[in-house]
Motif scaffolding. Structure first.
Motif, mmCIF file in Angstrom:
data_model
loop_
_atom_site.group_PDB
_atom_site.id
_atom_site.type_symbol
_atom_site.label_atom_id
_atom_site.label_comp_id
_atom_site.label_asym_id
_atom_site.label_seq_id
_atom_site.Cartn_x
_atom_site.Cartn_y
_atom_site.Cartn_z
ATOM 1 N N GLY A 1 51.731 -21.150 12.766
ATOM 2 C CA GLY A 1 51.495 -22.027 13.909
ATOM 3 C C GLY A 1 51.838 -23.464 13.553
ATOM 4 O O GLY A 1 52.396 -23.734 12.473
ATOM 5 N N ALA A 2 51.480 -24.364 14.438
ATOM 6 C CA ALA A 2 51.874 -25.767 14.303
ATOM 7 C C ALA A 2 51.466 -26.366 12.955
ATOM 8 O O ALA A 2 52.126 -27.277 12.450
ATOM 9 N N GLU B 1 52.962 -31.030 8.013
ATOM 10 C CA GLU B 1 53.322 -31.900 6.884
ATOM 11 C C GLU B 1 54.816 -32.238 6.865
ATOM 12 O O GLU B 1 55.259 -33.010 6.022
ATOM 13 N N GLY C 1 53.793 -33.033 14.962
ATOM 14 C CA GLY C 1 52.368 -33.008 15.280
ATOM 15 C C GLY C 1 51.899 -31.669 15.797
ATOM 16 O O GLY C 1 52.667 -30.914 16.386
ATOM 17 N N THR C 2 50.635 -31.340 15.557
ATOM 18 C CA THR C 2 50.016 -30.155 16.150
ATOM 19 C C THR C 2 49.454 -30.560 17.516
ATOM 20 O O THR C 2 49.475 -31.732 17.890
ATOM 21 N N PHE C 3 48.943 -29.580 18.245
ATOM 22 C CA PHE C 3 48.296 -29.855 19.535
ATOM 23 C C PHE C 3 47.167 -30.876 19.387
ATOM 24 O O PHE C 3 46.887 -31.642 20.280
ATOM 25 N N TRP D 1 51.777 -34.388 21.819
ATOM 26 C CA TRP D 1 51.135 -33.428 22.710
ATOM 27 C C TRP D 1 49.930 -34.010 23.422
ATOM 28 O O TRP D 1 49.528 -33.508 24.463
ATOM 29 N N GLN E 1 54.782 -19.127 16.099
ATOM 30 C CA GLN E 1 54.502 -19.693 17.423
ATOM 31 C C GLN E 1 55.239 -21.012 17.583
ATOM 32 O O GLN E 1 55.258 -21.591 18.661
ATOM 33 N N ILE F 1 58.171 -23.737 17.905
ATOM 34 C CA ILE F 1 59.472 -23.775 18.567
ATOM 35 C C ILE F 1 60.471 -24.565 17.724
ATOM 36 O O ILE F 1 61.658 -24.571 18.021
ATOM 37 N N ASP F 2 60.011 -25.226 16.665
ATOM 38 C CA ASP F 2 60.935 -25.939 15.773
ATOM 39 C C ASP F 2 61.742 -24.932 14.958
ATOM 40 O O ASP F 2 61.432 -23.736 14.937
ATOM 41 N N HIS G 1 57.374 -17.928 20.854
ATOM 42 C CA HIS G 1 57.271 -18.925 21.930
ATOM 43 C C HIS G 1 58.603 -19.631 22.194
ATOM 44 O O HIS G 1 58.618 -20.718 22.768
ATOM 45 N N THR H 1 47.342 -21.962 12.143
ATOM 46 C CA THR H 1 47.175 -21.780 13.598
ATOM 47 C C THR H 1 45.692 -21.771 13.953
ATOM 48 O O THR H 1 44.869 -21.223 13.220
ATOM 49 N N SER H 2 45.381 -22.401 15.092
ATOM 50 C CA SER H 2 43.976 -22.558 15.476
ATOM 51 C C SER H 2 43.418 -21.266 16.066
ATOM 52 O O SER H 2 42.208 -21.154 16.261
ATOM 53 N N ASN I 1 44.532 -21.949 6.310
ATOM 54 C CA ASN I 1 44.496 -23.009 7.324
ATOM 55 C C ASN I 1 43.812 -24.236 6.733
ATOM 56 O O ASN I 1 43.028 -24.121 5.783
ATOM 57 N N LEU I 2 44.126 -25.390 7.311
ATOM 58 C CA LEU I 2 43.556 -26.643 6.810
ATOM 59 C C LEU I 2 42.031 -26.572 6.771
ATOM 60 O O LEU I 2 41.387 -27.012 5.828
ATOM 61 N N ALA J 1 48.838 -26.419 4.078
ATOM 62 C CA ALA J 1 49.800 -25.316 3.922
ATOM 63 C C ALA J 1 50.753 -25.559 2.754
ATOM 64 O O ALA J 1 51.141 -24.612 2.068
HETATM 65 P P1 NAD Z 1 47.227 -25.843 17.101
HETATM 66 O O1 NAD Z 1 47.663 -27.260 17.188
HETATM 67 O O2 NAD Z 1 46.331 -25.285 18.129
HETATM 68 O O3 NAD Z 1 46.502 -25.606 15.688
HETATM 69 C C1 NAD Z 1 47.085 -26.029 14.488
HETATM 70 C C2 NAD Z 1 46.204 -25.532 13.344
HETATM 71 O O4 NAD Z 1 46.835 -25.932 12.137
HETATM 72 C C3 NAD Z 1 44.787 -26.092 13.327
HETATM 73 O O5 NAD Z 1 43.861 -25.037 13.120
HETATM 74 C C4 NAD Z 1 44.787 -27.057 12.129
HETATM 75 O O6 NAD Z 1 43.545 -27.048 11.437
HETATM 76 C C5 NAD Z 1 45.862 -26.456 11.269
HETATM 77 N N1 NAD Z 1 46.544 -27.431 10.409
HETATM 78 C C6 NAD Z 1 46.839 -28.728 10.662
HETATM 79 N N2 NAD Z 1 47.483 -29.280 9.634
HETATM 80 C C7 NAD Z 1 47.615 -28.303 8.704
HETATM 81 C C8 NAD Z 1 48.187 -28.254 7.405
HETATM 82 N N3 NAD Z 1 48.759 -29.327 6.852
HETATM 83 N N4 NAD Z 1 48.127 -27.089 6.724
HETATM 84 C C9 NAD Z 1 47.537 -25.978 7.259
HETATM 85 N N5 NAD Z 1 46.976 -25.969 8.462
HETATM 86 C C10 NAD Z 1 47.016 -27.112 9.192
HETATM 87 O O7 NAD Z 1 48.581 -25.001 16.942
HETATM 88 P P2 NAD Z 1 48.862 -23.462 17.165
HETATM 89 O O8 NAD Z 1 47.708 -22.617 16.784
HETATM 90 O O9 NAD Z 1 50.211 -23.184 16.619
HETATM 91 O O10 NAD Z 1 48.925 -23.464 18.755
HETATM 92 C C11 NAD Z 1 49.752 -22.708 19.322
HETATM 93 C C12 NAD Z 1 50.777 -23.520 20.172
HETATM 94 O O11 NAD Z 1 51.171 -24.797 19.660
HETATM 95 C C13 NAD Z 1 52.028 -22.744 20.175
HETATM 96 O O12 NAD Z 1 52.288 -22.378 21.485
HETATM 97 C C14 NAD Z 1 53.131 -23.668 19.676
HETATM 98 O O13 NAD Z 1 54.322 -23.443 20.402
HETATM 99 C C15 NAD Z 1 52.577 -25.009 19.933
HETATM 100 N N6 NAD Z 1 53.061 -26.111 19.080
HETATM 101 C C16 NAD Z 1 54.191 -25.970 18.295
HETATM 102 C C17 NAD Z 1 54.613 -27.006 17.477
HETATM 103 C C18 NAD Z 1 55.884 -26.823 16.654
HETATM 104 O O14 NAD Z 1 56.775 -26.085 17.053
HETATM 105 N N7 NAD Z 1 55.996 -27.481 15.477
HETATM 106 C C19 NAD Z 1 53.864 -28.189 17.441
HETATM 107 C C20 NAD Z 1 52.713 -28.310 18.259
HETATM 108 C C21 NAD Z 1 52.324 -27.243 19.064
#
Ligand code: NAD
Length: 231
Positions: free
Chosen positions: A10-11, A16, A20-22, A29, A89, A91-92, A107, A174-175, A199-200, A217
């Motif tokens: 996941g994001a 790193e 950005g994550t969600f 986002w 999940q 899209i990058d 996705h 992934t969350s 996960n973080l 990660a």
């Molecule tokens: P999310 O943002 O809901 O959760 C990200 C998770 O990653 C969190 O639990 C967080 O604690 C953890 N995290 C953050 N930094 C971390 C690190 N350095 N090492 C390990 N874990 C870390 O993202 P998700 O669960 O992937 O949500 C799903 C949706 O987010 C997907 O639909 C996806 O398409 C979308 N998304 C994708 C991108 C991308 O393509 N890079 C970015 C943002 C969101």
């Protein structure tokens, strides 16, 4: 033991690398409401805003580089004797740029376009604009080839078949909030797989896993891959 592995990312795996994550405060986002930029209804209301958002994400992605976690997963694929499927999940395109080949983007992919009129898909890393035309049908209904909320994820038959055969399921960064991916751990466990979360911080679904490790990660994934490859 050589066996079958399914890995879900996941994001967090790309965090790193600067994507950005969600949940990142102040990140892309959070500045654009999800229901405006990640739903078919948002696209119908204001396609220009949606294309501006994903064009900015393309620009971010182009300038980002894979990190140690992406590279370690590509090394695992190259060195693993059994079956391995990486489901992301994200899209990058950082997994493929790190060398992963057995990879499914459930996705969709940021660096591809989809024609909302005829369904034609094509690769593109350029900024998208409302007046852009589909190379197949000529309609000005271009959108990124990503799966929005309310749409059905890609490759689900192949993913469920691999989960059913898996000896080990690993969820990374992934969350566990977005279904159906959030349910993969239960699907795999029901079919007898061991399950591991990297996960973080422990996710909301952590109690579904046999084992969980917390940390970034870029550290956890290379450590785990070294164990798997017996290094
Ligand atoms: P999310 O943002 O809901 O959760 C990200 C998770 O990653 C969190 O639990 C967080 O604690 C953890 N995290 C953050 N930094 C971390 C690190 N350095 N090492 C390990 N874990 C870390 O993202 P998700 O669960 O992937 O949500 C799903 C949706 O987010 C997907 O639909 C996806 O398409 C979308 N998304 C994708 C991108 C991308 O393509 N890079 C970015 C943002 C969101």
């Amino acid at each position: 033991m050589v066996g079958s592995i399914v890995i879900l990312t996941g994001a967090g795996v790309s965090a790193e690398s600067g994507l950005g994550t969600f949940r990142d405060a102040g990140g892309l986002w959070t500045r654009y409401p999800l229901e405006d930029v990640a739903t078919p209804e948002g696209y119908a209301r204001d396609p220009g805003l949606v294309l501006e958002f994903y064009s900015a994400r393309r620009e971010n992605c182009r300038t980002a580089a894979p990190n140690a976690a992406h590279r370690a997963l590509a090394e695992l694929e190259a060195g693993w004797g059994g079956e391995l499927l990486l489901v992301t999940q994200n899209i990058d395109d950082l997994h493929e740029r790190a060398g992963s080949r057995r990879l499914l983007h459930m996705h969709g992919e940021l660096m591809r376009c989809l024609c909302a009129a005829c369904g034609h898909r094509w690769p593109s890393d350029a900024p998208m604009q409302e007046q852009d035309r589909c190379p197949a049908c000529g309609a000005a209904r271009v959108r990124p080839d990503v799966v929005w909320f309310g749409e059905y994820p890609y490759h689900m038959e192949e993913i469920w078949a691999s989960l059913a055969r898996a000896d080990l399921f690993v969820s990374i960064g992934t969350s566990g909030n977005v279904y159906p991916a959030a349910g993969f751990v239960q699907d795999a466990a029901r079919r007898g797989a061991r399950t591991l979360e990297l996960n973080l911080e422990p996710s909301e679904g952590v109690s579904d896993f046999d084992e969980a490790r917390a940390g970034p990660a870029s550290r956890l994934v290379p450590e785990w891959v070294a164990e798997m490859l017996g290094r």
